[in-house]
Design an enzyme around this catalytic site. Structure first.
Site, PDB file in Angstrom:
ATOM      1  N   THR A 398      21.704 109.216  42.415  1.00 51.97           N
ATOM      2  CA  THR A 398      22.625 108.323  41.713  1.00 51.97           C
ATOM      3  C   THR A 398      22.513 106.987  42.424  1.00 51.97           C
ATOM      4  OG1 THR A 398      24.104 110.168  41.234  1.00 51.97           O
ATOM      5  CG2 THR A 398      25.149 108.029  41.310  1.00 51.97           C
ATOM      6  N   GLU A 437      22.817 115.088  32.894  1.00 52.44           N
ATOM      7  CA  GLU A 437      24.227 115.128  33.303  1.00 52.44           C
ATOM      8  C   GLU A 437      24.932 116.393  32.839  1.00 52.44           C
ATOM      9  OE1 GLU A 437      25.505 113.028  36.006  1.00 52.44           O
ATOM     10  OE2 GLU A 437      24.369 111.754  34.655  1.00 52.44           O
ATOM     11  N   ASP A 440      26.290 118.971  35.190  1.00 56.72           N
ATOM     12  CA  ASP A 440      27.571 118.848  35.894  1.00 56.72           C
ATOM     13  C   ASP A 440      28.648 119.731  35.259  1.00 56.72           C
ATOM     14  OD1 ASP A 440      26.709 117.209  37.880  1.00 56.72           O
ATOM     15  OD2 ASP A 440      27.529 115.366  37.056  1.00 56.72           O
ATOM     16  N   SER A 470      31.760 113.440  40.467  1.00 54.15           N
ATOM     17  CA  SER A 470      32.274 113.086  41.799  1.00 54.15           C
ATOM     18  C   SER A 470      32.114 111.600  42.085  1.00 54.15           C
ATOM     19  CB  SER A 470      31.522 113.867  42.876  1.00 54.15           C
ATOM     20  OG  SER A 470      31.778 115.237  42.745  1.00 54.15           O
ATOM     21  N   GLY A 491      25.281 110.894  45.857  1.00 54.12           N
ATOM     22  CA  GLY A 491      25.325 112.076  46.727  1.00 54.12           C
ATOM     23  C   GLY A 491      26.055 113.281  46.169  1.00 54.12           C
ATOM     24  N   GLY A 492      26.184 113.382  44.827  1.00 52.83           N
ATOM     25  CA  GLY A 492      26.851 114.554  44.251  1.00 52.83           C
ATOM     26  C   GLY A 492      28.251 114.702  44.835  1.00 52.83           C
TER      27      GLY A 492
HETATM   28  O1  DON Z   1      28.547 112.692  38.429  1.00 57.62           O
HETATM   29  C1  DON Z   1      28.276 113.319  39.428  1.00 57.62           C
HETATM   30  O2  DON Z   1      29.089 113.659  40.257  1.00 57.62           O
HETATM   31  C2  DON Z   1      26.831 113.668  39.682  1.00 57.62           C
HETATM   32  N1  DON Z   1      26.115 113.741  38.449  1.00 57.62           N
HETATM   33  C3  DON Z   1      26.266 112.630  40.578  1.00 57.62           C
HETATM   34  C4  DON Z   1      24.895 112.994  41.023  1.00 57.62           C
HETATM   35  C5  DON Z   1      24.584 112.340  42.280  1.00 57.62           C
HETATM   36  O3  DON Z   1      25.328 111.628  42.883  1.00 57.62           O
HETATM   37  C6  DON Z   1      23.317 112.603  42.862  1.00 57.62           C
HETATM   38  N2  DON Z   1      23.155 111.713  43.987  1.00 57.62           N
HETATM   39  N3  DON Z   1      22.551 111.548  44.888  1.00 57.62           N
END
Ligand code: DON
Length: 590
Positions: A398, A437, A440, A470, A491-492
């Protein structure tokens, strides 16, 4: 919805003893004060040299240096922070194609010079033909990679409508003005640096699977190298269509048709109706007080603001500053607060258009006190003793950017394709990478996803629903309600920890912006019952003490890329900090 706590005998004994809590510390954070001796000496040394970029008027921090320059130029040409954010949003789709995007979605948090705070939700939605069990086979087994690598993983993208809506409402420039730098970068190309190729090289195999992607992102089937020029004529054309026909180009016109055609050709379910029905939403951000500051962050369908606010609500009475960065006590209480807040996150949060989010309750003083009453001062609480339904899955890539203009406006944006380059496929001849996405969402309650996380029902797939996120684009205001900090990260699920730790590092531990984003981090998300920790946060002795208390650690090399800006109350200068973990990024201002 009810949730019960399994309370052990030890906890009951503990609950019977009065809590001796320190008076809530209230102080002004003076960035740059010395790091506490509780941090390992090598970390203290490294952070002593970490200095932010300073500027008097305006600052842009992004994960790719060319996008930063695009933002600064827009500001110098008289644009405001929203103009710059939209320009950066489009530019990152070109120069940071893993993560910057127009085929994905995200969130924007805005602080206007008149004091108003806004939240824009441009998160992807599930297509209308999506079903709760679409990632399971006939026998109810989750099919590996269906939600991450196939066209079925694609959510209806929100970025183009989101950026254009922000520009229309709060920008001062035309779409043509702010999108033009991105078009130039796509059409003429740009020279790759080490930080860029590091990311591209992670997906060489994926690029090779699709001739169209390979023709742009590989050279004769081989990975691109430092010094190579990356040219994206098809993406340039799509950006020109958006410049000439606005949002319509993407949701009704030529691009929409290409997106749908390529989805249908590859077993996807995206329809013209999905794109025509897509909407973005202006909403109130989530806010909470912490040591006299106000945290302003993303509201559901992001879990970021609520979870960070719940964590600081629990931490409020504890004297973190006195205990010190990396100290046994600060780490113990931070982990315990995260463990509880993430259990709530995973149980209670989802798309507010579909499920009720009990935000007021979760952020109440009563709830924080209840959470605190279950924390033992010298013993980790096993996550199995904290019940809840299980949480959602997160991808790994992200991007976040932060912008402050000379007028006092600030914009904080995190947007994503979820995985690096989403599903790794480009739609038709659009040059646009498609997100994954949909991963998620819950593929099946109770079944761990590729990241070992098990997902709950509140976040199950429904047509038109947005998956829980997140992403936590955030602002911090000082006691006078004036901008103090802009921060956020990829970072998820670790986004929440990274973003909050950048604030705590400044507010509690007195770090400057660069130290705050560079400092090694930790992350605990209730399940699995293990705390991720970056090398350099804990001394051997501290780690041993925490392990003896029942904490479990897993060393992770590094994660996140916090792009932060701080207004130093002492000097009045803006401090910009690009995360050392993202060497392609840059902080620049004037
Ligand atoms: O929206 C979210 O929480 C995830 N799709 C974000 C993914 C993410 O941050 C990956 N990053 N390094």
């Amino acid at each position: 919805m009810h949730r019960t706590y399994a309370i052990s005998l030890g906890m009951l004994l503990f609950l019977a003893t009065p809590l001796a809590l320190a008076k809530p510390p209230q102080h002004d954070a003076i960035p740059g004060s010395a790091l506490d001796a509780t941090a390992p000496p090598t970390t203290r040394q490294a952070l002593a040299a970490a200095k932010p970029v300073t500027a008097r008027h305006a600052m842009v921090v992004t994960a790719q240096h060319l996008a930063t320059h695009v933002g600064v130029n827009i500001l110098k040409e008289g644009g405001n922070a929203v103009d710059a954010a939209v320009a950066v949003g489009y530019a990152l789709a070109v120069v940071h194609p893993c993560c910057g995007n127009i085929g994905g979605g995200g969130f924007m948090v805005v602080h206007l010079k008149d004091g108003k705070n806004l939240f824009l939700d441009f998160r992807e939605k599930a297509p209308l033909a999506a079903t709760t069990d679409m990632y399971q086979d006939k026998n109810g087994k989750v099919v590996k990679a269906r939600s991450t690598k196939s066209y079925l993983g694609v959510g209806v993208p929100g970025t183009v409508m989101g950026l254009n809506a922000a520009l229309k409402k709060y920008g001062t420039m035309s779409l043509a003005q702010v999108i033009d730098p991105a078009i130039q970068l796509a059409r003429k190309g740009y020279i790759l640096q080490q930080g860029d190729v590091n990311i591209l090289h992670e997906r060489t195999k994926t690029f090779a699977e699709s001739p169209k992607v390979a023709s742009i992102f590989l050279k004769d089937g081989k990975p691109l190298q430092v010094g190579d020029r990356l040219v994206q004529p098809q993406l340039a054309h799509s950006l020109e269509l958006i410049r000439d026909h606005g949002t319509n180009a993407f949701y009704h016109g030529a691009i929409a048709k290409q997106l749908v055609k390529s989805s249908q050709a590859h077993g996807g379910i995206l329809s013209m109706q999905d794109l025509a029905d897509y909407t973005v939403k202006w909403d109130k951000p989530v806010t909470c007080k912490y040591r006299g500051y106000t945290i302003v962050s993303a509201a559901p369908p992001s879990s970021g603001g609520v979870t960070m606010c719940e964590i600081v609500g629990i931490l409020r009475p504890y004297p973190l500053r006195k205990w010190g960065y990396g100290s046994v006590k600060a780490v113990h209480y931070f982990i315990e607060a995260e463990r509880r807040a993430f259990a709530d996150r995973n149980t209670y949060l989802g798309d507010p258009a579909f499920v009720h989010n009990p935000i007021a309750k979760l952020l109440s003083a009563k709830h924080a006190a209840k959470m605190r009453s279950t924390i033992q001062p010298d013993k980790a609480t096993p996550s199995s003793e904290i019940s809840g339904s299980l949480g959602p899955a997160e991808g790994m890539h992200t991007t976040h950017f932060s912008i402050v203009d000379a007028h006092g406006n600030a914009v904080s944006v995190t947007y994503t394709l979820n995985y690096l380059f989403g599903i790794g496929k480009i739609a038709g001849n659009t040059g646009i990478f498609l997100n994954n996405e949909m991963d998620d969402f819950t593929s099946k309650p109770g079944v761990p996803n590729s990241f070992g996380l098990v997902q709950g029902k509140i976040n199950q797939i429904e047509p038109g629903k947005r998956p829980l996120s997140s992403m936590s684009p955030s602002l911090v205001l000082n006691r006078q309600g004036k901008l103090f900090m802009v921060t956020g990260s990829p970072g998820g699920s670790t986004i929440i920890s990274t973003t909050l730790e950048s604030m705590i590092n400044v507010i509690d531990f007195g770090m400057n912006a660069q130290q705050a984003v560079d400092a090694p981090r930790l992350h605990m998300q209730w399940l699995p019952d293990v705390t991720m920790v970056e090398p350099g946060l804990l001394t051997k002795a501290t780690k041993a003490k925490l392990e003896a208390m029942g904490h479990h650690f897993r060393d992770i090399r590094s994660w996140g890329a916090d792009e932060a800006i701080l207004r130093n109350p002492k000097t009045g200068l803006l401090e910009g900090a690009n995360d050392r973990r993202r060497p392609s990024g840059l902080a620049a201002g004037y």
